[in-house]
Design a protein around this motif. Structure first.
Motif, PDB file in Angstrom:
ATOM      1  N   LEU A  27      -2.308  -4.680  -1.340  1.00 43.17           N
ATOM      2  CA  LEU A  27      -0.996  -4.369  -1.892  1.00 43.17           C
ATOM      3  C   LEU A  27       0.086  -5.092  -1.098  1.00 43.17           C
ATOM      4  CD1 LEU A  27      -1.230  -0.479  -2.357  1.00 43.17           C
ATOM      5  CD2 LEU A  27      -1.370  -2.201  -4.170  1.00 43.17           C
ATOM      6  N   GLU A  28       1.120  -5.552  -1.808  1.00 38.15           N
ATOM      7  CA  GLU A  28       2.307  -6.057  -1.109  1.00 38.15           C
ATOM      8  C   GLU A  28       3.265  -4.892  -0.940  1.00 38.15           C
ATOM      9  OE1 GLU A  28       5.003  -9.966  -1.329  1.00 38.15           O
ATOM     10  OE2 GLU A  28       5.462  -8.517  -2.924  1.00 38.15           O
ATOM     11  N   VAL A  29       3.574  -4.551   0.301  1.00 35.89           N
ATOM     12  CA  VAL A  29       4.432  -3.409   0.602  1.00 35.89           C
ATOM     13  C   VAL A  29       5.508  -3.813   1.592  1.00 35.89           C
ATOM     14  CG1 VAL A  29       2.664  -1.669   0.132  1.00 35.89           C
ATOM     15  CG2 VAL A  29       2.852  -2.645   2.432  1.00 35.89           C
ATOM     16  N   PHE A  30       6.590  -3.043   1.586  1.00 38.56           N
ATOM     17  CA  PHE A  30       7.665  -3.226   2.573  1.00 38.56           C
ATOM     18  C   PHE A  30       7.451  -2.206   3.678  1.00 38.56           C
ATOM     19  CE2 PHE A  30      11.918  -2.624   4.327  1.00 38.56           C
ATOM     20  CZ  PHE A  30      12.364  -3.941   4.444  1.00 38.56           C
ATOM     21  N   ILE A  31       7.537  -2.663   4.948  1.00 40.51           N
ATOM     22  CA  ILE A  31       7.301  -1.785   6.087  1.00 40.51           C
ATOM     23  C   ILE A  31       8.625  -1.486   6.783  1.00 40.51           C
ATOM     24  CG2 ILE A  31       6.097  -1.472   8.283  1.00 40.51           C
ATOM     25  CD1 ILE A  31       4.240  -1.547   5.882  1.00 40.51           C
ATOM     26  N   TYR A  32       8.919  -0.199   6.938  1.00 36.46           N
ATOM     27  CA  TYR A  32      10.101   0.227   7.700  1.00 36.46           C
ATOM     28  C   TYR A  32       9.728   1.466   8.502  1.00 36.46           C
ATOM     29  CZ  TYR A  32      11.120   3.725   4.022  1.00 36.46           C
ATOM     30  OH  TYR A  32      11.075   4.775   3.131  1.00 36.46           O
ATOM     31  N   LEU A  33      10.685   2.161   9.083  1.00 36.37           N
ATOM     32  CA  LEU A  33      10.409   3.325   9.914  1.00 36.37           C
ATOM     33  C   LEU A  33      10.862   4.590   9.209  1.00 36.37           C
ATOM     34  CD1 LEU A  33      11.583   1.977  13.405  1.00 36.37           C
ATOM     35  CD2 LEU A  33       9.277   1.926  12.436  1.00 36.37           C
ATOM     36  N   ASP A  34      10.019   5.643   9.296  1.00 31.67           N
ATOM     37  CA  ASP A  34      10.390   6.909   8.676  1.00 31.67           C
ATOM     38  C   ASP A  34      11.324   7.710   9.588  1.00 31.67           C
ATOM     39  OD1 ASP A  34       8.817   8.056  10.659  1.00 31.67           O
ATOM     40  OD2 ASP A  34       7.165   8.597   9.314  1.00 31.67           O
ATOM     41  N   GLN A  35      11.587   8.948   9.242  1.00 32.69           N
ATOM     42  CA  GLN A  35      12.531   9.772  10.002  1.00 32.69           C
ATOM     43  C   GLN A  35      12.089   9.994  11.447  1.00 32.69           C
ATOM     44  OE1 GLN A  35      15.396  10.436   8.817  1.00 32.69           O
ATOM     45  NE2 GLN A  35      15.086  10.076   6.636  1.00 32.69           N
ATOM     46  N   GLU A  36      10.766   9.915  11.695  1.00 39.71           N
ATOM     47  CA  GLU A  36      10.243  10.069  13.059  1.00 39.71           C
ATOM     48  C   GLU A  36      10.052   8.717  13.753  1.00 39.71           C
ATOM     49  OE1 GLU A  36       8.833  12.201  10.530  1.00 39.71           O
ATOM     50  OE2 GLU A  36      10.329  13.598  11.330  1.00 39.71           O
ATOM     51  N   ASP A  84      -3.482   2.290  11.195  1.00 42.88           N
ATOM     52  CA  ASP A  84      -3.253   2.494   9.775  1.00 42.88           C
ATOM     53  C   ASP A  84      -1.826   2.972   9.508  1.00 42.88           C
ATOM     54  OD1 ASP A  84      -5.796   1.712   9.249  1.00 42.88           O
ATOM     55  OD2 ASP A  84      -6.576   3.704   8.777  1.00 42.88           O
ATOM     56  N   ILE A  85      -1.265   2.500   8.378  1.00 44.64           N
ATOM     57  CA  ILE A  85       0.103   2.844   7.984  1.00 44.64           C
ATOM     58  C   ILE A  85       0.059   3.543   6.635  1.00 44.64           C
ATOM     59  CG2 ILE A  85       2.347   1.888   7.312  1.00 44.64           C
ATOM     60  CD1 ILE A  85       1.919  -0.320   9.347  1.00 44.64           C
ATOM     61  N   LEU A  86       0.781   4.649   6.530  1.00 47.28           N
ATOM     62  CA  LEU A  86       0.768   5.451   5.313  1.00 47.28           C
ATOM     63  C   LEU A  86       1.638   4.831   4.227  1.00 47.28           C
ATOM     64  CD1 LEU A  86       0.002   8.120   3.844  1.00 47.28           C
ATOM     65  CD2 LEU A  86       2.124   9.084   4.786  1.00 47.28           C
ATOM     66  N   LEU A  87       1.071   4.804   3.008  1.00 51.27           N
ATOM     67  CA  LEU A  87       1.833   4.549   1.789  1.00 51.27           C
ATOM     68  C   LEU A  87       1.895   5.880   1.043  1.00 51.27           C
ATOM     69  CD1 LEU A  87       3.192   2.645  -0.307  1.00 51.27           C
ATOM     70  CD2 LEU A  87       0.921   2.304  -1.298  1.00 51.27           C
ATOM     71  N   PRO A  88       3.030   6.598   1.069  1.00 52.40           N
ATOM     72  CA  PRO A  88       3.113   7.922   0.428  1.00 52.40           C
ATOM     73  C   PRO A  88       2.727   7.878  -1.045  1.00 52.40           C
ATOM     74  CG  PRO A  88       5.007   7.540   1.845  1.00 52.40           C
ATOM     75  CD  PRO A  88       4.281   6.236   1.760  1.00 52.40           C
ATOM     76  N   GLN A  89       2.200   8.991  -1.529  1.00 49.47           N
ATOM     77  CA  GLN A  89       1.650   9.070  -2.878  1.00 49.47           C
ATOM     78  C   GLN A  89       2.647   8.626  -3.949  1.00 49.47           C
ATOM     79  OE1 GLN A  89      -1.616   9.896  -3.608  1.00 49.47           O
ATOM     80  NE2 GLN A  89      -1.053   9.182  -5.659  1.00 49.47           N
ATOM     81  N   ALA A 144       4.985   2.580   4.741  1.00 49.45           N
ATOM     82  CA  ALA A 144       4.996   1.550   3.703  1.00 49.45           C
ATOM     83  C   ALA A 144       5.638   2.073   2.425  1.00 49.45           C
ATOM     84  CB  ALA A 144       3.575   1.085   3.422  1.00 49.45           C
ATOM     85  N   THR A 145       6.189   1.165   1.640  1.00 48.84           N
ATOM     86  CA  THR A 145       6.713   1.512   0.328  1.00 48.84           C
ATOM     87  C   THR A 145       6.542   0.324  -0.610  1.00 48.84           C
ATOM     88  OG1 THR A 145       8.656   2.210  -0.930  1.00 48.84           O
ATOM     89  CG2 THR A 145       9.057   0.774   0.946  1.00 48.84           C
ATOM     90  N   THR A 146       6.370   0.613  -1.890  1.00 47.27           N
ATOM     91  CA  THR A 146       6.351  -0.457  -2.892  1.00 47.27           C
ATOM     92  C   THR A 146       7.744  -0.653  -3.489  1.00 47.27           C
ATOM     93  OG1 THR A 146       5.553   1.201  -4.472  1.00 47.27           O
ATOM     94  CG2 THR A 146       3.915  -0.275  -3.501  1.00 47.27           C
ATOM     95  N   GLU A 147       8.728   0.141  -3.061  1.00 53.62           N
ATOM     96  CA  GLU A 147      10.110  -0.106  -3.462  1.00 53.62           C
ATOM     97  C   GLU A 147      10.604  -1.405  -2.825  1.00 53.62           C
ATOM     98  OE1 GLU A 147      12.259   4.071  -4.325  1.00 53.62           O
ATOM     99  OE2 GLU A 147      11.964   3.633  -2.212  1.00 53.62           O
ATOM    100  N   ARG A 148      11.584  -2.013  -3.449  1.00 53.95           N
ATOM    101  CA  ARG A 148      12.116  -3.280  -2.954  1.00 53.95           C
ATOM    102  C   ARG A 148      13.568  -3.074  -2.504  1.00 53.95           C
ATOM    103  NH1 ARG A 148       8.346  -7.026  -4.050  1.00 53.95           N
ATOM    104  NH2 ARG A 148       9.685  -8.790  -3.508  1.00 53.95           N
ATOM    105  N   PRO A 149      13.810  -3.107  -1.199  1.00 52.04           N
ATOM    106  CA  PRO A 149      15.174  -2.883  -0.704  1.00 52.04           C
ATOM    107  C   PRO A 149      16.109  -4.036  -1.066  1.00 52.04           C
ATOM    108  CG  PRO A 149      13.749  -3.609   1.068  1.00 52.04           C
ATOM    109  CD  PRO A 149      12.854  -3.400  -0.123  1.00 52.04           C
TER     110      PRO A 149
END
Length: 277
Positions: free
Chosen positions: A48-57, A30-35, A62-67
């Motif tokens: 949901l359509e989300v963009f997957i990248y790596l966090d600080q760790e 499972d991958i977290l989509l922050p609140q 996941a994010t719904t922002e569009r880079p």
């Protein structure tokens, strides 16, 4: 299910927690989509359509922002800060995009913008950027013919004109005598294939050619007249530079469009002016 890191993925919500939603990441879990990124009304079972990248760790998040770019894209990005390992570029997400020193043509500086390619580093599995974009451009023969419409990213000014990246893949050049508007590194705009050279590079025009060009600009000129009281203070005897400054086309293209509108009995023509009938 295989997650595409640095790209958009359609994922199913598996559970809700106080700090966000967890999405089904298949093999990676499972991958977290922050609140802060959860669309209102989303519930377990929704897709949901989300963009997957790596966090600080360096964990997938996941994010719904569009880079501004995804893995495999060329982009024009601003350097937001530099440390002893490399530069960090703003690309529209909370975590900046890393560009190591070895991938820089010259040392990047905060506040400056650079053309880069976004890739996944094989050793660290990090999403990273490289300013050495030539190594990522295709060496294959472009599958185009003269007149094909393409999308351009302006790479840099040269003695001959402007180097452009064509359709996010191929090398191209717009010669100075084909430029009738201001161009800057990072501009994105449509173009047209003028020729496919033996070395695989593309000669590019910024306007369509022949009848298509005349028809397209004739409609632009007609719209200009309609929006400016039916008058344009440019005619057959006007200076080419005045035409270029106002419409970003050559005098030849302008005269062809004027002729087209005149044949359609839409305008009257004087040496230094045209008018709607």
């Amino acid at each position: 299910m295989r997650i595409r890191l640095g790209d958009y993925n359609t994922m199913t919500v598996t559970r809700a927690v106080d700090f966000g939603l967890y999405l089904d990441g298949g093999d990676v879990g499972d991958i977290l989509l922050p609140q802060r990124y959860v669309p209102a009304g989303t519930k377990v079972g929704d897709e949901l359509e989300v963009f997957i990248y790596l966090d600080q760790e360096e964990r997938p998040v996941a994010t719904t922002e569009r880079p501004l770019a995804r893995v495999g894209d060329f982009a024009f990005l601003e350097c937001s800060w530099v440390n002893e390992y490399g530069a960090f570029l703003s690309w529209g997400l909370m975590k900046d995009l890393f560009c190591p020193f070895r991938e820089q043509k010259r040392r990047m500086e905060k506040g400056e913008k650079y053309i880069v390619y976004v890739y996944i580093d094989e050793e660290s599995y990090r999403i990273a950027a490289s300013a050495k974009v030539e190594r990522y451009l295709s060496e294959s023969v472009p599958p185009y013919v003269e007149g094909d419409k393409v999308q351009l990213l302006v790479q840099q000014k040269t003695d001959l004109g402007f180097k452009v990246i064509v359709d996010n893949q191929f090398r191209g050049l717009v010669y100075d005598n084909q430029v009738f508007r201001q161009l800057h590194t990072g501009d994105r705009l449509p173009g047209y294939v003028a020729a496919v050279r033996p070395d695989g590079k593309l000669d590019i025009r910024l306007q369509p050619t022949g009848r298509k060009q005349t028809e397209d600009f004739a409609e632009v000129l007609l719209r200009y007249l309609q929006e400016h009281g039916g008058v344009c203070d440019l005619g057959d005897k006007s200076e080419a530079e005045d035409i270029k400054r106002l419409f970003q086309v050559s005098k030849k293209t302008y005269k062809r469009a004027v002729g087209d509108l005149y044949k359609r009995r839409l305008i009257t023509v004087a040496p230094l002016q045209i008018k709607l009938v």
